[in-house]
Design a protein around this motif. Structure first.
Motif, short mmCIF file in Angstrom:
data_model
loop_
_atom_site.label_atom_id
_atom_site.label_comp_id
_atom_site.label_asym_id
_atom_site.label_seq_id
_atom_site.Cartn_x
_atom_site.Cartn_y
_atom_site.Cartn_z
N UNK A 1 -6.41 -9.80 1.77
CA UNK A 1 -7.27 -8.83 0.79
C UNK A 1 -7.11 -8.83 -0.58
N UNK B 1 0.31 -11.87 4.21
CA UNK B 1 0.08 -10.87 4.74
C UNK B 1 -1.62 -9.89 3.97
N UNK B 2 -1.28 -9.86 3.56
CA UNK B 2 -2.26 -8.71 2.85
C UNK B 2 -3.38 -9.34 1.79
N UNK C 1 0.74 -1.35 0.57
CA UNK C 1 -0.29 -0.11 -0.05
C UNK C 1 0.94 1.44 -0.05
N UNK D 1 -9.04 -8.34 10.65
CA UNK D 1 -9.34 -9.13 9.36
C UNK D 1 -10.05 -8.20 8.53
N UNK D 2 -8.98 -6.83 8.18
CA UNK D 2 -9.13 -6.64 6.80
C UNK D 2 -8.13 -5.79 6.35
N UNK D 3 -7.53 -5.71 7.34
CA UNK D 3 -5.58 -5.50 7.42
C UNK D 3 -5.64 -4.23 7.69
N UNK E 1 -6.88 -12.77 -2.74
CA UNK E 1 -8.14 -13.41 -2.59
C UNK E 1 -8.66 -13.46 -4.06
N UNK F 1 -7.05 -1.09 4.85
CA UNK F 1 -8.20 -1.14 4.24
C UNK F 1 -9.73 -0.61 5.20
#
Lengths: 183, 183, 183, 183
Positions: free
Chosen positions: C102, C99-100, C14, D10-12, C105, D15
DNA sequence: GATGAATGAGCTTTCATTCAT
DNA sequence: AATGAATGAAAGCTCATTCAT
């Protein structure tokens, strides 16, 4: 919303940027999004606002105890008055709402977002038929005539093609419309 | 140009990209620019093409030795026929040309780019007046009625609001128009 | 891809922007998107690339005609060698991919994008069991030990906590692993 | 802090927005900043909180008068128990703290923010060595094995790759670890 | 004429943080 | 202590247009 309306109407939806709007409102870009979740949703709120505004004007006319002929003239007159004093409203209707359907597809399908306005035209028409003044024809044939005609005139005015001011056409046009729709 | 026309009409000017058009034409992006110097100019050429096409159709009707009443019906019929068989043409006219004025401001001011079409409507009207069938009113009052009305109906059809097919409205609508314009 | 890999590994997903990557590649932002449709997809391609690279290295070891004990050492050695000479690869694996979730996914569910690597570890383990050197336990217990251990050491090194260089731990660690997994 | 912990896990980190957290706490955004000067600092406080929590658990085990073998098993068991009953804690540790080093660089360099936890692992190890049960090797070789292994298993579980529940692996894994570390 | 990789300005949208109340 | 509207920098991504081949 008024500010955004003016910008959209004059520059078009895609050529108006969120920063443009924010600046005109003396507001930050970020704060715009506190009020409208997206540019599309802003556009939707605006058309609902216009529909409500015009609907109210027509309602006032519909409620009057006058002949359909007089109502016809009153509607043309108020439409052109709005077109002259708040041109952004009619322009938005014609150039943003009617033309950029992809923007309104999701939340304004059919005519939901202009429901209030269309309903009043329907009332005008049905009462005219009931009173025996208007021919009982397909509503949309009548609606298309009335609104297509008015929209067309405003468009021509916008193109600086009309030699006279809009309000000078009220007689001619309401005469034509009534002539077309009457029994 | 036909390919670009279809894409613009269905997706809108701003949502249609040059690569989109190039792909639909099986042509490279670069080569597009050998034929049209910019996206705006492409849009202008298209409206001229449409105006010429529709103008030709009206001319054929104007040249016929029939009454203005019959011509009125013929024009409505051909307009709706085009709207049904080549919907992209009328859609382009209504949704791209009439609505995104910022695109056409520079090279299509007034009605230069739709000159051929407007001219034929003017001929229709003036001959109708000369023959004594139509009232001698401001041309634009008549033009707005005719074209606004037809455009409005196509728009309503596009919104899936009209219950019947366009061609089933030809009688109603040409009757209304003639009624409105006749002496 | 190598450039993006290095940036992601050192600054995080990010905190690495597309312009960052574009600049490091001396490429324009727009052109990046000709090769990778989105930042997420770029991240996916990178992990597949790493998995393939490491998979190949393990495959070379698996194909050797040596004991499982020696293979164990060889794997630890190559892992640490990669961690020392191409630290971005292991870092990416540990810090971006693991680790990321999301980000991965959608297209890397389960271990599809690191399939090649996991497969080789599986082969190592199964051959070790077949040859009688390794205990026949749940594969994941063994996998977690092996890879968790190696990852943990690289992490400690990254934190500048380890007093010695990674390659100096090869003996200790391969000894521990083999001791844990052997019959 | 518990609320923020769950959201981050849960979302990082990136995020999860401050408004997200504020809403989950039924607190205003502004008030959040009365307690935590920045998002980064919130993240730091959370990892310290987790370290303290886990440290306490390990301390309780370390204080018990049982063999190192039994302690090994107890640590694995408590780690997996936390991973099952408060998964956000271990997830935060693995996915936020270990992976987004740029966040913790400033105030958590080395292992200062997880000091309490690491200290207890050190005590476990040194007492094991002193008692003659564990081999006297580099602490970090042992630490990496233990914690890398446990972290790896939790990760695999999180990816839905493990066929069984975590607690069913306690025996296998503590056996492997003890086997690896023992003299 | 034809290609399509490359450019980069410009877009919509997000979000950590502030601060008047 | 608490609020939440306001800020504005910065992000990911798009796309008209160019130009070396």
């Amino acid at each position: 919303m008024q500010g955004a309306l003016e910008l959209f109407a004059s520059k078009g939806f895609y050529s108006t940027t969120i920063p443009d709007i924010a600046i005109s409102l003396k507001m930050s870009v970020g704060n715009m999004y506190n009020y409208f979740k997206s540019k599309d949703i802003l556009a939707e709120e605006i058309i609902k606002f216009i529909s409500a505004y015009l609907g109210k004007e027509l309602q006032r006319i519909n409620e009057k105890d006058i002949s359909t002929k007089e109502k016809t003239r009153a509607i043309v007159a108020i439409y052109f008055e709005v077109a002259m004093t708040k041109p952004e409203m009619i322009d938005y209707f014609l150039r943003i709402y009617l033309s950029n359907r992809e923007i309104f597809r999701d939340n304004c399908a059919g005519m939901i977002c202009v429901n209030e306005f269309v309903t009043e035209v329907m009332i005008y028409f049905e009462e005219g038929v009931k009173s025996g003044e208007l021919r009982d024809q397909d509503f949309f044939s009548a609606f298309g005539l009335f609104m297509g005609y008015l929209g067309g005139m405003v468009f021509l005015k916008g193109e600086h093609i009309l030699p006279r001011e809009l309000d000078e056409y009220v007689d001619d046009i309401s005469f034509n419309i009534y002539k077309a729709l009457s029994v």
